[in-house]
Structure formats: C-alpha cells, structure tokens
Design an enzyme around this catalytic site. Structure first.
Site, PDB file in Angstrom:
ATOM      1  N   ASP A   1      45.479  21.441  31.092  1.00 33.36           N
ATOM      2  CA  ASP A   1      46.211  22.272  32.038  1.00 33.36           C
ATOM      3  C   ASP A   1      45.246  22.609  33.166  1.00 33.36           C
ATOM      4  O   ASP A   1      44.137  23.091  32.912  1.00 33.36           O
ATOM      5  CB  ASP A   1      46.658  23.553  31.306  1.00 33.36           C
ATOM      6  CG  ASP A   1      47.928  24.132  31.881  1.00 33.36           C
ATOM      7  OD1 ASP A   1      48.035  24.191  33.110  1.00 33.36           O
ATOM      8  OD2 ASP A   1      48.798  24.543  31.091  1.00 33.36           O
TER       9      ASP A   1
ATOM     10  N   ASP B   1      49.436  23.671  37.141  1.00 35.27           N
ATOM     11  CA  ASP B   1      50.041  25.006  37.188  1.00 35.27           C
ATOM     12  C   ASP B   1      50.496  25.354  38.607  1.00 35.27           C
ATOM     13  O   ASP B   1      49.776  25.069  39.575  1.00 35.27           O
ATOM     14  CB  ASP B   1      48.969  26.015  36.724  1.00 35.27           C
ATOM     15  CG  ASP B   1      49.520  27.390  36.478  1.00 35.27           C
ATOM     16  OD1 ASP B   1      50.292  27.545  35.514  1.00 35.27           O
ATOM     17  OD2 ASP B   1      49.188  28.327  37.242  1.00 35.27           O
TER      18      ASP B   1
ATOM     19  N   GLU C   1      53.987  21.518  37.609  1.00 35.53           N
ATOM     20  CA  GLU C   1      54.865  22.674  37.490  1.00 35.53           C
ATOM     21  C   GLU C   1      55.226  23.076  38.918  1.00 35.53           C
ATOM     22  O   GLU C   1      54.437  23.704  39.620  1.00 35.53           O
ATOM     23  CB  GLU C   1      54.171  23.838  36.771  1.00 35.53           C
ATOM     24  CG  GLU C   1      55.148  24.966  36.489  1.00 35.53           C
ATOM     25  CD  GLU C   1      54.489  26.316  36.226  1.00 35.53           C
ATOM     26  OE1 GLU C   1      55.134  27.172  35.619  1.00 35.53           O
ATOM     27  OE2 GLU C   1      53.333  26.529  36.654  1.00 35.53           O
TER      28      GLU C   1
ATOM     29  N   HIS D   1      55.698  28.206  27.266  1.00 36.51           N
ATOM     30  CA  HIS D   1      55.064  29.489  26.953  1.00 36.51           C
ATOM     31  C   HIS D   1      55.508  30.612  27.888  1.00 36.51           C
ATOM     32  O   HIS D   1      54.966  31.711  27.814  1.00 36.51           O
ATOM     33  CB  HIS D   1      53.543  29.309  27.020  1.00 36.51           C
ATOM     34  CG  HIS D   1      53.113  28.855  28.378  1.00 36.51           C
ATOM     35  ND1 HIS D   1      53.374  27.594  28.863  1.00 36.51           N
ATOM     36  CD2 HIS D   1      52.481  29.512  29.375  1.00 36.51           C
ATOM     37  CE1 HIS D   1      52.920  27.488  30.093  1.00 36.51           C
ATOM     38  NE2 HIS D   1      52.365  28.648  30.433  1.00 36.51           N
ATOM     39  N   ASP D   2      56.455  30.332  28.794  1.00 38.87           N
ATOM     40  CA  ASP D   2      56.961  31.374  29.709  1.00 38.87           C
ATOM     41  C   ASP D   2      58.430  31.681  29.473  1.00 38.87           C
ATOM     42  O   ASP D   2      59.011  32.480  30.217  1.00 38.87           O
ATOM     43  CB  ASP D   2      56.835  30.902  31.168  1.00 38.87           C
ATOM     44  CG  ASP D   2      55.398  30.669  31.600  1.00 38.87           C
ATOM     45  OD1 ASP D   2      54.510  31.388  31.109  1.00 38.87           O
ATOM     46  OD2 ASP D   2      55.167  29.772  32.426  1.00 38.87           O
TER      47      ASP D   2
HETATM   48  C1  NOJ Z   1      52.532  29.470  35.337  1.00 36.17           C
HETATM   49  C2  NOJ Z   1      52.144  29.487  33.889  1.00 36.17           C
HETATM   50  O1  NOJ Z   1      53.047  28.706  33.156  1.00 36.17           O
HETATM   51  C3  NOJ Z   1      52.118  30.939  33.461  1.00 36.17           C
HETATM   52  O2  NOJ Z   1      51.977  31.082  32.079  1.00 36.17           O
HETATM   53  C4  NOJ Z   1      50.992  31.619  34.200  1.00 36.17           C
HETATM   54  O3  NOJ Z   1      51.020  32.986  33.877  1.00 36.17           O
HETATM   55  C5  NOJ Z   1      51.158  31.447  35.708  1.00 36.17           C
HETATM   56  N1  NOJ Z   1      51.495  30.113  36.086  1.00 36.17           N
HETATM   57  C6  NOJ Z   1      49.913  31.831  36.440  1.00 36.17           C
HETATM   58  O4  NOJ Z   1      48.914  30.870  36.260  1.00 36.17           O
END
Ligand code: NOJ
Length: 542
Positions: A96, A198, A265, A326-327
């Site tokens: 990542d 990210d 992402e 994970h979000d």
């Molecule tokens: C996206 C990530 O998926 C998330 O978990 C993170 O908190 C934010 N970007 C900031 O890096």
C-alpha cells in the site's frame, strides 16, 4: 494477457490478521504463518494495508518513514522474508503506497513546519490566511472538514485532504516527486509486484488555490466524494495533473523487466476513472470500482452494473469487483448476515469478467462489530464521538471503521486464535467467532468458506473465466430476479444463472453440455428444465 488482468486479490489489514508476539496486534510473521491458508484458498495476489513506520494515529496510513517497518509489525528482514515467501508460493505481493500525505511526525514535515525558509518548507502545501484568523480559501477535506490547519509558529496554514495530522505533500515541487518515486523504486527493487495507491485522486490541487465552486449537494453520492457539503471539489480532487501523474508512475514501473501493476484508490464517475486508466492504457493499471460497496441485492442491480462495465470498460479494460475493505461496513451486514446470499455474491464476484478483491474475513462471513463511536480507536470515530449511529446510517456514512477491522477469526478458542487467550487484542474479537471461524467452516462442506474455495478453484482452472468475454443475456426477461450472463472464449462457453429471489424458479435451458458448478440447491432435468431454489446459482457449460 498480463498476469494482473486475470488475478484474484486478497486484502490483509495487518493489525488484525495474526499476532505472533502476544502484543495484541497482528504482525508480518503472522501473515507469513498464514500464507499457506491464502494459497490454499486459491488467491494469487495479496495486498497488505500499510505497515511502514508510523505513529499509528490513522493506523499506519500516517507514515513517518516509508523505508522502515514499524516495530509493532516486525523488522525490515520480516518484510523481505514476506516477499520471498510469497514468491516462493508463486503468489504476488502488493504494498500500500500513501503518496498524498505523510504523518505530521515525518522528519520532512517537522523540518517543513520549523520555519518559512527551511529547504523543506515547500515540500508541503503552506499558505497565508486571507486575513488574521481567515483560512486561505474555502477548501474542505475529503472527510468534509476544513482542509486548512493553522500553524502558530509561522502564522501560516497547511493543507490536509484527510485528517489534520496527515499533511499533504506538494507534488508541484519536483524534489517531492523524486523522493516519493525513489521510495517506490526501493520497494520495487525488493521485489514487490505492485502498489495499491491510497487516495491517488487527491494528490494535485489547483496551483492557483481558487475556491471550490458551490454545489447544492450536501451528502456525497455513495461512490464518489467529489461533491459534498455544498462544494464541488474540482480544485482538490481529480485534478487533471493527477491523470498525468498516473502515467508517470506507470512509466516508473515500466523500468522493470517483470510486469508490475498499480491499483488506484480513486473516486468519481466513469469518465474520471477512465482518465486515471489513460487513453492508451498508460495510466493506472486498475482502479477500484466502488459501486459494489453500495450494492442492492437484486438481479437488476447486478445486471445494470455488468452491462455498464461491459459497455464502458471493454477488454483490455479490466473491471474490479469489490464488496468491502478496511473503510467500509462488511458486506454480509447488508444482506441480513445470510451466508446463502453471501454465496451468491461470491459466485458473481468470481465469475464476472474482472478482478475480484476480497477483504480478509469475507470468506468466512465475518460481520461488523457494533463498537460505538465514542469507544472507537479509529480517528474518524473519535472526531464524531457523539454523532448518532442511526443518523450516520441514514446518511450512508460509515464512521467507526473499527467495526470492520476486528481480528481475523481462526478458531473457536478465546480470542479466536488471533492471539493467545491471555492477551488483549487491540480490538475485541467479534462476538460471533465461536460459529464464524476458519477451523469450523473448513470442516463444514457447505460453509461459505468452502464455497469461496470451490469458486476460486473453478476460476483458477477455467481460463474462460479468467480471460474470456462476457455477455449479459436478455432472453430471461420474464424472471426479474434472475441474473444470467454468458462467459465465452474460443474454447468454451458457459452460462451463469443467479437466483436473487426467495422463490424457486423453473427455467428452460437449451444445449447444455454439463453442469460446471452449483451454489445452493439446483436441479437440471432431462427435459432441459432447470430448477433453481431460492438464493441459488449454477454455471452450465453450453
Ligand atoms: C484511504 C484509506 O483507505 C483510509 O483507511 C485512510 O484512512 C485514508 N485513505 C488516509 O490515508
């Protein structure tokens, strides 16, 4: 075809996978210990959320040294061993990479904030306020808070598009780009097969710092954050220079003789996503398509999605199919926690044309926990400590990401085999671990886990499903809850039937050669009638 156009991806959140040193936090040796499990499931590629050195305020998405491993996860040696062990199993590893921002404890930022004439000042985005106490402009962050943060010492503001302790780097300074590219090369030289990037769509902002225009929209749409809180974020998200950066990073990967890839992402509509992919397929190799995160459990939803993806992303474009990460709330919580419905979603994910990305624990049906915001360790939950969860659900915003990050459930012992019974895991194990765990489900031939395994085995053994074409069938219109699509290649042709309804269906099918795969109760009669029980699916070779 390139390997990443046919691969399958398993995401690990390293804090929560397996703890081998009894500190309650997962670690790299823990991942190594479970590689055979992932291999045996049938996945080729593993993407691991960040484990670089970090104060851990956003659980390692706030990095203070990109070339060191945080001691809670292990040592550099462990990371190198992990890469080796993965390759030994003929698997691939994706790191990542957080290019947009660092931690505010990164030495670069410490220098940058120390004085206006520090050589690193311009490595971050600093501006004078419009007047005393007035922000430089109206930019709000991706999480819809003021994006500017005041720094008393130098009487200026720095911009952070996520949390305030994650200052955004200034890519308009060539030294920054060079430094971050060197970091990517460092890991590519060590053998990583690609990066998940990210919030890649946040990296460039308007060079003139113009205000974002007004929008009538307050609540963001589910799959895009670029319009919300009465702002069109055209100057802070999806800036055209981000599309160019995608090409530059692509070229960087092309320096390597073995094929590596980028998985971005990003968020936005399909026009924007395609810009990230590049007109000549010279941008990001893949982007997450987040529509499935907000799926409706209906044939219509999936039919429309497939039709759209086939129309907009024909080969060599490769769609991605992802239910969670994970979000996000775990997908099984959106289907009444019903494993039979989950099996159908998996059937879709592994038989559609594209790349399935599976978040750890989805394969056993791990559920969200219900930790309230005020008890959350997640900084987003802490910021919204007293925001009522029902209202958040109504608005479609997920505020306590702890709930989807609970420890992996390996067995029914105390702490689910994630750590020793005497150790306190960093997040409490989900209550349902005695019934929902790997060991138990491996022993049950009808379990969700064994369905994932069967689907992966099927896909891995059938090149038509890895690289063949897809056609959405329209001659089953009378069955509104039935999704039917064809997968075909020069060698073979298959029909996939998925019954999304709670009713049995009786369907006429022709030219069936054989049943290739079944999920749930199905029956193919001699007179070419196909019986599909409620929530069942079948793949027929024709
Ligand atoms: C996206 C990530 O998926 C998330 O978990 C993170 O908190 C934010 N970007 C900031 O890096």
């Amino acid at each position: 075809m390139k390997w990443w156009q046919t691969t399958t991806i398993y995401q690990i959140y390293p804090r929560s996978f397996l703890d081998t040193n009894d500190d309650g936090i997962g670690d790299l040796p823990g991942i190594i210990a479970k590689l055979d499990y992932i291999k045996d499931l049938g996945f080729e590629t593993i993407w691991i959320s960040p484990f670089y050195k970090s104060p851990g305020k956003d659980f390692h998405y706030d990095i203070s040294d990109y070339t060191q491993i945080d001691p809670i996860f292990g040592m550099l040696d462990d990371a190198e061993r992990l890469i080796r062990e993965i390759h030994k199993r003929k698997m691939r590893i994706v790191f990542d990479m957080v290019l947009n921002h660092t931690s505010d404890e990164h030495p670069w930022f410490k220098e940058s904030r120390s004085s206006k004439d520090n050589p690193k000042r311009d490595w971050y985005i600093w501006r004078k306020g419009k007047s005393k106490d007035a922000l430089p402009n109206n930019w709000i962050s991706m999480i819809n808070r003021p994006g500017w943060n005041y720094d008393e010492k130098t009487d200026e503001w720095y911009f952070a598009n996520f949390l305030d302790f994650q200052p955004d780097l200034n890519y308009r300074n060539p030294e920054v780009k060079e430094a971050m590219f060197a970091i990517m090369r460092y890991w590519l030289d060590k053998g990583v097969d690609g990066f998940r990037l990210d919030i890649f769509n946040s990296i460039y902002k308007d060079a003139e710092f113009r205000d974002n225009p007004f929008s009538l929209r307050f609540i963001p749409t589910p799959d895009s954050q670029d319009e919300a809180f009465f702002q069109k974020k055209i100057h802070t998200l999806n800036h055209p220079d981000c599309f160019e950066l995608a090409k530059e990073v692509h070229s960087l990967l092309d320096e390597y003789s073995s094929e590596r890839f980028l998985l971005g992402e990003v968020s936005g509509n399909d026009v924007i996503l395609k810009k990230f992919l590049g007109e000549k397929h010279d941008g990001l190799h893949l982007v997450f398509q987040f529509e499935l995160i907000h799926f409706q459990f209906s044939a219509n939803f999936f039919r429309d999605l497939l039709s759209k993806n086939e129309a907009i992303y024909p080969y060599p474009y490769t769609p991605t199919y992802v239910y969670g990460n994970h979000d996000q709330m775990r997908y099984i919580d959106k289907i009444d926690r019903d494993p039979n419905k989950a099996k159908l979603l998996a059937l879709f994910q592994f038989t559609a044309r594209g790349i399935p990305v599976v978040y750890y624990g989805e394969e056993i049906g791990m559920q969200d926990s219900d930790i309230p915001n005020w008890q959350g360790k997640d900084p987003i939950a802490q910021q919204n400590a007293f925001f009522p969860t029902p209202l958040a659900n109504l608005l479609g915003v997920y505020m306590n990401r702890d709930n989807c990050r609970t420890p992996m459930q390996w067995n029914s012992s105390i702490n689910a085999g994630f750590t020793t019974p005497a150790t306190k895991p960093w997040l409490t194990v989900n209550n349902y671990y005695p019934q929902i765990n790997v060991e138990y489900e491996l022993s049950d031939k009808d379990s969700l886990l064994n369905t994932y395994k069967a689907l992966l085995k099927f896909r891995n053994g059938n090149s038509t499903f890895q690289s063949g074409s897809l056609f959405v069938e329209t001659n089953y219109k009378d069955y509104s809850d039935l999704l039917v699509y064809r997968r075909y290649s020069a060698e073979k042709s298959f029909l996939v039937f998925i019954n999304f309804s709670d009713k049995d269906l009786d369907i006429k099918v022709n030219h069936v050669k054989q049943i290739a795969l079944t999920v749930g109760e199905t029956k193919l009669n001699a007179n070419s009638s196909l019986e599909l029980a409620a929530y069942s699916g079948i793949v027929l070779e024709i």
